[in-house]
Design a protein around this motif. Structure first.
Motif, PDB file in Angstrom:
ATOM      1  N   PHE A 119      16.896  35.665 -66.324  1.00  0.00           N
ATOM      2  CA  PHE A 119      17.883  35.893 -66.983  1.00  0.00           C
ATOM      3  C   PHE A 119      19.171  35.264 -65.977  1.00  0.00           C
ATOM      4  CE2 PHE A 119      21.899  36.909 -69.242  1.00  0.00           C
ATOM      5  CZ  PHE A 119      21.575  36.140 -70.327  1.00  0.00           C
ATOM      6  N   LYS A 120      19.967  34.323 -66.472  1.00  0.00           N
ATOM      7  CA  LYS A 120      21.215  33.829 -65.676  1.00  0.00           C
ATOM      8  C   LYS A 120      22.366  34.732 -66.155  1.00  0.00           C
ATOM      9  CE  LYS A 120      23.454  29.781 -63.942  1.00  0.00           C
ATOM     10  NZ  LYS A 120      24.619  30.071 -63.720  1.00  0.00           N
ATOM     11  N   TYR A 121      22.757  35.764 -65.206  1.00  0.00           N
ATOM     12  CA  TYR A 121      24.014  36.656 -65.658  1.00  0.00           C
ATOM     13  C   TYR A 121      25.267  36.132 -65.158  1.00  0.00           C
ATOM     14  CZ  TYR A 121      20.499  40.347 -66.669  1.00  0.00           C
ATOM     15  OH  TYR A 121      19.594  40.990 -66.954  1.00  0.00           O
ATOM     16  N   SER A 122      26.380  36.538 -65.941  1.00  0.00           N
ATOM     17  CA  SER A 122      27.518  36.054 -65.512  1.00  0.00           C
ATOM     18  C   SER A 122      27.983  36.614 -64.317  1.00  0.00           C
ATOM     19  CB  SER A 122      28.768  36.311 -66.746  1.00  0.00           C
ATOM     20  OG  SER A 122      28.726  38.011 -66.999  1.00  0.00           O
ATOM     21  N   GLY A 123      28.835  36.160 -63.323  1.00  0.00           N
ATOM     22  CA  GLY A 123      29.261  36.981 -62.251  1.00  0.00           C
ATOM     23  C   GLY A 123      29.995  38.327 -62.530  1.00  0.00           C
ATOM     24  N   PRO A 164      34.833  42.599 -67.279  1.00  0.00           N
ATOM     25  CA  PRO A 164      35.815  41.447 -67.607  1.00  0.00           C
ATOM     26  C   PRO A 164      35.525  40.203 -67.428  1.00  0.00           C
ATOM     27  CG  PRO A 164      37.190  43.438 -66.912  1.00  0.00           C
ATOM     28  CD  PRO A 164      35.424  43.681 -66.412  1.00  0.00           C
ATOM     29  N   GLY A 165      35.227  39.181 -68.113  1.00  0.00           N
ATOM     30  CA  GLY A 165      34.568  37.860 -67.680  1.00  0.00           C
ATOM     31  C   GLY A 165      33.146  37.945 -68.063  1.00  0.00           C
ATOM     32  N   THR A 166      32.528  38.846 -68.799  1.00  0.00           N
ATOM     33  CA  THR A 166      31.383  38.978 -69.177  1.00  0.00           C
ATOM     34  C   THR A 166      31.138  37.753 -70.212  1.00  0.00           C
ATOM     35  OG1 THR A 166      29.373  39.842 -70.205  1.00  0.00           O
ATOM     36  CG2 THR A 166      31.361  40.455 -71.006  1.00  0.00           C
ATOM     37  N   THR A 196      31.162  50.430 -75.943  1.00  0.00           N
ATOM     38  CA  THR A 196      32.375  50.527 -76.554  1.00  0.00           C
ATOM     39  C   THR A 196      32.910  49.396 -76.537  1.00  0.00           C
ATOM     40  OG1 THR A 196      32.287  52.934 -75.620  1.00  0.00           O
ATOM     41  CG2 THR A 196      34.364  51.894 -76.563  1.00  0.00           C
ATOM     42  N   LYS A 197      33.022  48.560 -75.317  1.00  0.00           N
ATOM     43  CA  LYS A 197      33.892  47.054 -75.410  1.00  0.00           C
ATOM     44  C   LYS A 197      33.464  46.483 -74.162  1.00  0.00           C
ATOM     45  CE  LYS A 197      38.037  44.868 -76.313  1.00  0.00           C
ATOM     46  NZ  LYS A 197      39.087  44.617 -77.073  1.00  0.00           N
ATOM     47  N   PRO A 198      32.280  45.623 -74.420  1.00  0.00           N
ATOM     48  CA  PRO A 198      31.843  44.841 -73.043  1.00  0.00           C
ATOM     49  C   PRO A 198      32.738  44.180 -72.195  1.00  0.00           C
ATOM     50  CG  PRO A 198      30.372  44.375 -75.034  1.00  0.00           C
ATOM     51  CD  PRO A 198      31.766  45.186 -75.467  1.00  0.00           C
ATOM     52  N   SER A 199      33.862  43.505 -72.844  1.00  0.00           N
ATOM     53  CA  SER A 199      34.894  42.805 -71.965  1.00  0.00           C
ATOM     54  C   SER A 199      35.812  43.685 -71.409  1.00  0.00           C
ATOM     55  CB  SER A 199      35.602  42.053 -73.219  1.00  0.00           C
ATOM     56  OG  SER A 199      36.257  42.840 -74.130  1.00  0.00           O
ATOM     57  N   ASN A 200      35.967  44.995 -71.609  1.00  0.00           N
ATOM     58  CA  ASN A 200      36.442  46.129 -70.749  1.00  0.00           C
ATOM     59  C   ASN A 200      36.016  46.339 -69.462  1.00  0.00           C
ATOM     60  OD1 ASN A 200      38.804  45.761 -72.432  1.00  0.00           O
ATOM     61  ND2 ASN A 200      38.723  47.760 -73.419  1.00  0.00           N
TER      62      ASN A 200
END
Length: 119
Positions: A62-66, A92-94, A85-89
């Protein structure tokens, strides 16, 4: 006036221990478009087979985000609680566009379901 959520005072591990796995399966309905439970079966998102205590960003193929690749550690129940709860918190940048699960009971039920169904 907002209600006080008494679940926030209970340690997450205790909530998982008493969670409703069948409700967790229903919550997983929000995840299954992108995530599979079978070992090695990646979709839009990485597979969730044996996610509990697995190294973060370690699903083979799987190619994950940085933002996720830069995280240290493993997916403990508490880490999953924070992430869901909130992946983007949390990261950040996911690339994961999911808004999150606001209810701690949904997160506990989901984690219990993931644990039971992928071990």
């Amino acid at each position: 006036a907002s209600e006080i959520n008494t679940d926030d005072k209970i340690p997450f591990l205790e909530l998982v221990a008493t969670a409703d796995v069948s409700k967790g399966k229903k919550v997983f309905g929000k995840c299954k478009a992108c995530h599979k439970l079978s070992n090695g079966e990646n979709g839009t998102g990485p597979h969730l087979y044996q996610i509990i205590d697995r190294k973060i960003a370690s699903a083979t193929g799987f190619k994950y985000s940085g933002s996720l690749k830069s995280l240290e550690g493993v997916w403990t129940r508490d880490e999953l609680n924070e992430f869901l709860t909130k992946p983007s918190n949390y990261a950040p940048g996911t690339a994961m566009s999911f808004a999150g699960l606001g209810k701690v009971s949904d997160r506990a039920n989901l984690v219990a379901y993931l644990e039971e169904s992928t071990n």
